[in-house]
Design an enzyme around this catalytic site. Structure first.
Site, PDB file in Angstrom:
ATOM      1  N   SER A   1      33.244  48.031  48.082  1.00 59.22           N
ATOM      2  CA  SER A   1      33.731  47.155  49.151  1.00 59.22           C
ATOM      3  C   SER A   1      33.421  47.771  50.504  1.00 59.22           C
ATOM      4  O   SER A   1      33.386  49.000  50.654  1.00 59.22           O
ATOM      5  CB  SER A   1      35.246  47.013  48.998  1.00 59.22           C
ATOM      6  OG  SER A   1      35.806  46.461  50.155  1.00 59.22           O
TER       7      SER A   1
ATOM      8  N   TYR B   1      43.629  50.684  48.395  1.00 54.56           N
ATOM      9  CA  TYR B   1      42.575  49.919  47.715  1.00 54.56           C
ATOM     10  C   TYR B   1      41.191  50.488  48.045  1.00 54.56           C
ATOM     11  O   TYR B   1      40.379  50.758  47.153  1.00 54.56           O
ATOM     12  CB  TYR B   1      42.670  48.445  48.126  1.00 54.56           C
ATOM     13  CG  TYR B   1      41.460  47.639  47.743  1.00 54.56           C
ATOM     14  CD1 TYR B   1      41.178  47.367  46.408  1.00 54.56           C
ATOM     15  CD2 TYR B   1      40.573  47.164  48.723  1.00 54.56           C
ATOM     16  CE1 TYR B   1      40.051  46.636  46.054  1.00 54.56           C
ATOM     17  CE2 TYR B   1      39.456  46.430  48.378  1.00 54.56           C
ATOM     18  CZ  TYR B   1      39.195  46.177  47.041  1.00 54.56           C
ATOM     19  OH  TYR B   1      38.077  45.461  46.703  1.00 54.56           O
TER      20      TYR B   1
ATOM     21  N   LYS C   1      38.138  52.496  45.671  1.00 58.41           N
ATOM     22  CA  LYS C   1      36.705  52.156  45.604  1.00 58.41           C
ATOM     23  C   LYS C   1      35.845  53.379  45.928  1.00 58.41           C
ATOM     24  O   LYS C   1      34.842  53.645  45.271  1.00 58.41           O
ATOM     25  CB  LYS C   1      36.390  51.007  46.569  1.00 58.41           C
ATOM     26  CG  LYS C   1      37.007  49.682  46.176  1.00 58.41           C
ATOM     27  CD  LYS C   1      36.365  49.150  44.906  1.00 58.41           C
ATOM     28  CE  LYS C   1      37.062  47.927  44.375  1.00 58.41           C
ATOM     29  NZ  LYS C   1      36.558  47.514  43.055  1.00 58.41           N
TER      30      LYS C   1
HETATM   31  P1  NAD Z   1      39.237  38.753  40.887  1.00 61.78           P
HETATM   32  O1  NAD Z   1      40.637  39.231  40.868  1.00 61.78           O
HETATM   33  O2  NAD Z   1      38.997  37.283  40.929  1.00 61.78           O
HETATM   34  O3  NAD Z   1      38.433  39.349  39.628  1.00 61.78           O
HETATM   35  C1  NAD Z   1      38.750  40.582  39.048  1.00 61.78           C
HETATM   36  C2  NAD Z   1      38.942  40.341  37.545  1.00 61.78           C
HETATM   37  O4  NAD Z   1      39.206  41.588  36.906  1.00 61.78           O
HETATM   38  C3  NAD Z   1      40.111  39.426  37.228  1.00 61.78           C
HETATM   39  O5  NAD Z   1      39.666  38.376  36.375  1.00 61.78           O
HETATM   40  C4  NAD Z   1      41.117  40.332  36.523  1.00 61.78           C
HETATM   41  O6  NAD Z   1      41.870  39.625  35.554  1.00 61.78           O
HETATM   42  C5  NAD Z   1      40.202  41.394  35.941  1.00 61.78           C
HETATM   43  N1  NAD Z   1      40.835  42.703  35.711  1.00 61.78           N
HETATM   44  C6  NAD Z   1      41.572  43.432  36.581  1.00 61.78           C
HETATM   45  N2  NAD Z   1      41.968  44.580  36.011  1.00 61.78           N
HETATM   46  C7  NAD Z   1      41.454  44.588  34.752  1.00 61.78           C
HETATM   47  C8  NAD Z   1      41.532  45.499  33.673  1.00 61.78           C
HETATM   48  N3  NAD Z   1      42.230  46.627  33.765  1.00 61.78           N
HETATM   49  N4  NAD Z   1      40.879  45.203  32.527  1.00 61.78           N
HETATM   50  C9  NAD Z   1      40.173  44.044  32.418  1.00 61.78           C
HETATM   51  N5  NAD Z   1      40.101  43.126  33.396  1.00 61.78           N
HETATM   52  C10 NAD Z   1      40.737  43.402  34.560  1.00 61.78           C
HETATM   53  O7  NAD Z   1      38.508  39.468  42.109  1.00 61.78           O
HETATM   54  P2  NAD Z   1      37.056  39.267  42.728  1.00 61.78           P
HETATM   55  O8  NAD Z   1      37.228  38.786  44.120  1.00 61.78           O
HETATM   56  O9  NAD Z   1      36.201  38.503  41.810  1.00 61.78           O
HETATM   57  O10 NAD Z   1      36.599  40.778  42.812  1.00 61.78           O
HETATM   58  C11 NAD Z   1      35.771  41.388  41.830  1.00 61.78           C
HETATM   59  C12 NAD Z   1      35.538  42.832  42.206  1.00 61.78           C
HETATM   60  O11 NAD Z   1      34.937  42.885  43.512  1.00 61.78           O
HETATM   61  C13 NAD Z   1      36.829  43.661  42.306  1.00 61.78           C
HETATM   62  O12 NAD Z   1      36.570  44.968  41.828  1.00 61.78           O
HETATM   63  C14 NAD Z   1      37.102  43.705  43.792  1.00 61.78           C
HETATM   64  O13 NAD Z   1      37.816  44.859  44.169  1.00 61.78           O
HETATM   65  C15 NAD Z   1      35.687  43.725  44.363  1.00 61.78           C
HETATM   66  N6  NAD Z   1      35.609  43.215  45.743  1.00 61.78           N
HETATM   67  C16 NAD Z   1      36.124  41.976  46.048  1.00 61.78           C
HETATM   68  C17 NAD Z   1      36.077  41.519  47.365  1.00 61.78           C
HETATM   69  C18 NAD Z   1      36.663  40.170  47.750  1.00 61.78           C
HETATM   70  O14 NAD Z   1      36.964  39.982  48.921  1.00 61.78           O
HETATM   71  N7  NAD Z   1      36.846  39.218  46.838  1.00 61.78           N
HETATM   72  C19 NAD Z   1      35.486  42.312  48.361  1.00 61.78           C
HETATM   73  C20 NAD Z   1      34.971  43.548  48.016  1.00 61.78           C
HETATM   74  C21 NAD Z   1      35.035  43.996  46.704  1.00 61.78           C
END
Ligand code: NAD
Ligand code: UDP
Length: 336
Positions: free
Chosen positions: A123, A147, A151
């Site tokens: 991120s 958070y 990362k």
């Molecule tokens: P999201 O919450 O929609 O997707 C994450 C998924 O991971 C969810 O379906 C959740 O159920 C699953 N999950 C969480 N912990 C788990 C575990 N221990 N075992 C199995 N499954 C698990 O979030 P997103 O927006 O799709 O983000 C995906 C990734 O990208 C994350 O790592 C997030 O930190 C990163 N990210 C997101 C953003 C954003 O703004 N959306 C920005 C930067 C980075």
């Protein structure tokens, strides 16, 4: 076969759609702590065939070993993680356990299964308050919250692993602000409870689920006083994963760290105006105090991703607003 951990989540679903459409086989793995099985059915409707999805937790070695036994995995895209900044301050142990502990268990299982290609969801949070924008990958890393530290820790674990075991190919992707949805309107962002992020809050105001938007801060040193961010369409982000995966599958045996952003900053009020135009709905808003921990303005430098991955974001703020609205207006209650 490509494994997508957190495969039922917002970014993974869109990435899976792009990967399947470009000829990859995928298997999703998710514990559904922040997603719903219905989302996987919607993905299947988009791609026109069932998409395998295994329920399990990345912190469970038993779940992962079973998965690696069942499928012949060529590479992993590791999306699974918790992502709410405020919650991460209130529940640090849960965040370190899930995001850092979960990544460790996954890497051990990969090593055992001799799978050595990984694309990791990092991120822009790892930069914290930047000295200047656009932010290059070489900028100082000083995450301002738990958070962001989870990362950065996983990035460092992966760098150390690749040093010790040079057979590994590792792409660290630093996302800026993903918004938008698949053009079908079948999948999109569906946060639990009150949205923390701007776009889902705006779309929920537009469908009448919330009375008005609070704009956090009107006195930043930005052109209109509201905060500026690098919003990126989730379909462009998905295509960036396709590019990073293709890179990893060539076995470069190195660590590549790349920003995935557009290189353009837009303010909260720019986004609200663009959304009003795209949706034809008025978004009532009120300017309130700044949100603790927010930075005035930042956007990424996307040059390295273009040079190394041949990838550039193509979709505009108008596209992002149109597709977010298409998703929310067709699914006012999300996947519920
Ligand atoms: P999201 O919450 O929609 O997707 C994450 C998924 O991971 C969810 O379906 C959740 O159920 C699953 N999950 C969480 N912990 C788990 C575990 N221990 N075992 C199995 N499954 C698990 O979030 P997103 O927006 O799709 O983000 C995906 C990734 O990208 C994350 O790592 C997030 O930190 C990163 N990210 C997101 C953003 C954003 O703004 N959306 C920005 C930067 C980075
Ligand atoms: N924001 C806002 N109202 C909201 C949510 C967010 O004004 O209800 C602002 C926030 O202050 C920031 C921008 O919108 O300037 C993007 O915030 P978001 O939480 O979506 O992403 P962040 O950049 O914090 O990761």
């Amino acid at each position: 076969m490509i494994l997508l951990t957190g495969g039922a989540g917002y970014i993974a679903l869109h990435t899976a759609a792009v990967l399947i459409e470009t000829g990859h086989d995928v298997v999703l793995f998710d514990n559904f702590c922040n997603s719903k099985p219905l989302a996987v059915e919607r993905l299947a409707a988009i791609v026109g065939r069932p998409v395998p999805c295994v329920q399990g937790d990345v912190r469970s070695r038993t779940d992962l070993d079973g998965l690696f036994d069942q499928y012949s995995i060529d590479a992993v895209i590791h999306f699974a993680g918790l992502k709410a900044v405020g919650e991460s301050a209130a529940e640090p142990l849960r965040y370190y356990d899930n995001n850092v502990g979960g990544s460790l268990v996954l890497l051990e299982a990969m090593q055992q299964a001799e799978v050595r290609r990984i694309v990791f969801s990092s991120s822009a949070c790892v930069y914290g308050e930047p000295d200047a924008s656009p932010i290059p990958e070489s900028a100082a890393l000083r995450p301002a919250n738990v958070y962001g530290r989870t990362k950065l820790m996983v990035e460092e674990i992966l760098r150390d692993l690749q040093l010790a075991a040079p057979g590994w190919s590792v792409a660290l992707l630093r996302y800026f602000n993903p918004v938008g949805a698949h053009p079908s309107g079948l999948i999109g962002e569906d946060p639990n409870g009150v949205p923390n992020n701007l776009m889902p809050f705006v779309t929920q105001v537009a469908v009448g689920r919330r009375p008005q938007l609070q704009v956090f801060g009107g006195d930043y040193p930005t052109p209109d006083g509201s905060g500026v961010r690098d919003y990126i369409h989730v379909m462009d982000l998905a295509d960036g994963h396709r590019a990073a995966l293709d890179w990893a599958l060539r076995d470069p045996r190195e660590v590549l760290t790349a920003n995935l952003g557009t290189g353009q900053g837009y303010s909260v009020l720019d986004l609200v105006r663009s959304f009003e135009q795209a949706s034809g709905r008025a978004i009532p808003y009120r300017i309130v105090a700044r949100r603790a921990g927010d930075v005035a303005a930042y956007w990424g430098d996307p040059l390295l991703a273009r040079q190394r991955l041949g990838w550039t974001a193509r979709r505009t703020l108008e596209d992002m607003c149109r597709d977010s609205w298409n998703w929310q207006s067709r699914n006012p209650q999300g996947f519920a």
